[in-house]
Design a protein around this motif. Sequence first.
Motif, PDB file in Angstrom:
ATOM      1  N   ASP A  41     126.084 -29.450   2.347  1.00 23.78           N
ATOM      2  CA  ASP A  41     125.539 -29.982   1.172  1.00 23.78           C
ATOM      3  C   ASP A  41     125.444 -28.851  -0.125  1.00 23.78           C
ATOM      4  O   ASP A  41     124.490 -29.135  -0.834  1.00 23.78           O
ATOM      5  N   HIS A  50     127.508 -29.073  -2.610  1.00 22.66           N
ATOM      6  CA  HIS A  50     127.753 -29.875  -3.801  1.00 22.66           C
ATOM      7  C   HIS A  50     128.320 -29.228  -5.080  1.00 22.66           C
ATOM      8  O   HIS A  50     127.785 -28.957  -6.333  1.00 22.66           O
ATOM      9  N   ASP A  60     130.055 -32.208   2.026  1.00 28.99           N
ATOM     10  CA  ASP A  60     129.475 -32.381   0.615  1.00 28.99           C
ATOM     11  C   ASP A  60     129.848 -31.095  -0.094  1.00 28.99           C
ATOM     12  O   ASP A  60     129.143 -30.398  -0.438  1.00 28.99           O
ATOM     13  N   HIS A  74     130.588 -37.433  -0.214  1.00 29.39           N
ATOM     14  CA  HIS A  74     131.090 -37.160  -1.804  1.00 29.39           C
ATOM     15  C   HIS A  74     132.227 -36.600  -1.852  1.00 29.39           C
ATOM     16  O   HIS A  74     132.728 -36.395  -3.016  1.00 29.39           O
ATOM     17  N   HIS A 119     124.052 -33.695   5.112  1.00 32.54           N
ATOM     18  CA  HIS A 119     123.940 -34.910   4.526  1.00 32.54           C
ATOM     19  C   HIS A 119     122.363 -35.180   3.800  1.00 32.54           C
ATOM     20  O   HIS A 119     122.224 -35.533   2.768  1.00 32.54           O
ATOM     21  N   HIS A 153     119.254 -33.663   2.241  1.00 32.36           N
ATOM     22  CA  HIS A 153     119.037 -32.400   1.657  1.00 32.36           C
ATOM     23  C   HIS A 153     118.026 -31.541   1.995  1.00 32.36           C
ATOM     24  O   HIS A 153     116.870 -31.378   1.237  1.00 32.36           O
TER      25      HIS A 153
HETATM   26 FE   LIG Z   1     124.844 -34.465   0.175  1.00 28.51          FE
END
Ligand SMILES: [Fe+2]
Length: 310
Positions: A59, A61, A97, A129, A232, A234
């Motif tokens: 994650d 991102h 992610d 995402h 997933h 955080h």
């Molecule tokens: Fe995430």
Amino acid sequence: MKLFSKIIGLIILIGVICSLLPVAGLYLQKDAAGPTNEQIINKLKDNKGSYFSFIVFGDNHAGFIFDDSAFLKLIHRMNRENRFRKLNMDFAVNLGDVSFIKGTEWDYRVYNRLRAKIKWPVISLMGNHDDDKGGESRFKKYLGKKEFAFAQRNSYFIALDNKINALSEEQCAWLEAELKKSLAFKHRFVLMHKQALSLYQQSWFRPELVKWSYRFMKLCEEYKVDIVFAGHEHMFREGAYGGVRYIISGGGGMLSQIPEADGGYLHYLVVRVYGDYVDFEVRKVFPPLWEYFTYYMWKELLYFVKDIFF
Ligand SMILES: [Fe+2]
């Protein structure tokens, strides 16, 4: 006293500006091409011996300034991991992610620039995402396969795509076939984006309420999987069920809404395989100073006030 406050204020201001410089540099730099998952796995085949380590995070991102700035700080720390040259660091795994929220071209381009800064090849998983608005084709173009298994020294790794939560019949059959193959190895690790059960009481995500998760966990128990890694959420959290360790590691850069005391902090994991044994360490990373003053400080303050009154 006034002069003292001014000096402190100036030091903090300089610190804040300096903490923004790496991310500014990232956005100004040229795009970097990186290897696909298949190319990385192909290279890993040549590694020999049963002592090694690898990095796990999730994650990050990419494509949003808060996340990229934090991830850059994590990368700086990761790149120092083999400074004592104790154990070979073979690769890093991103649990999904990789992109900010829509899997845009910009997100993937920034992710490529970021992963190119990591000393070791980065295996990337598909997160929920990463496939929005055509993101799935971009994942394929930049990162390659989203589901695969590979042998690495004395261990077997199985990467699953469970961005939509449930695993299909085909996926369960493939997983079991790969788990059978993995019996020839000392250790088994499963990598995926969403964990099979929620390890945090306040979590909004409840995978254990659907059928696949029980089936998945029984398979992991039967084939003696060492660790199931997922992102997933955080945060960092771990639990053990049926002799299998389940870890949530989603603190790779995205802003965490969870209190730090409960695991809502930036981090990555260093996993070490010592022949027959496996262990891991959590590397907690303090946010970039500008991010601390604009977000993390306020998050903690909010929970502090909430705990007093509620
Ligand atoms: Fe995430």
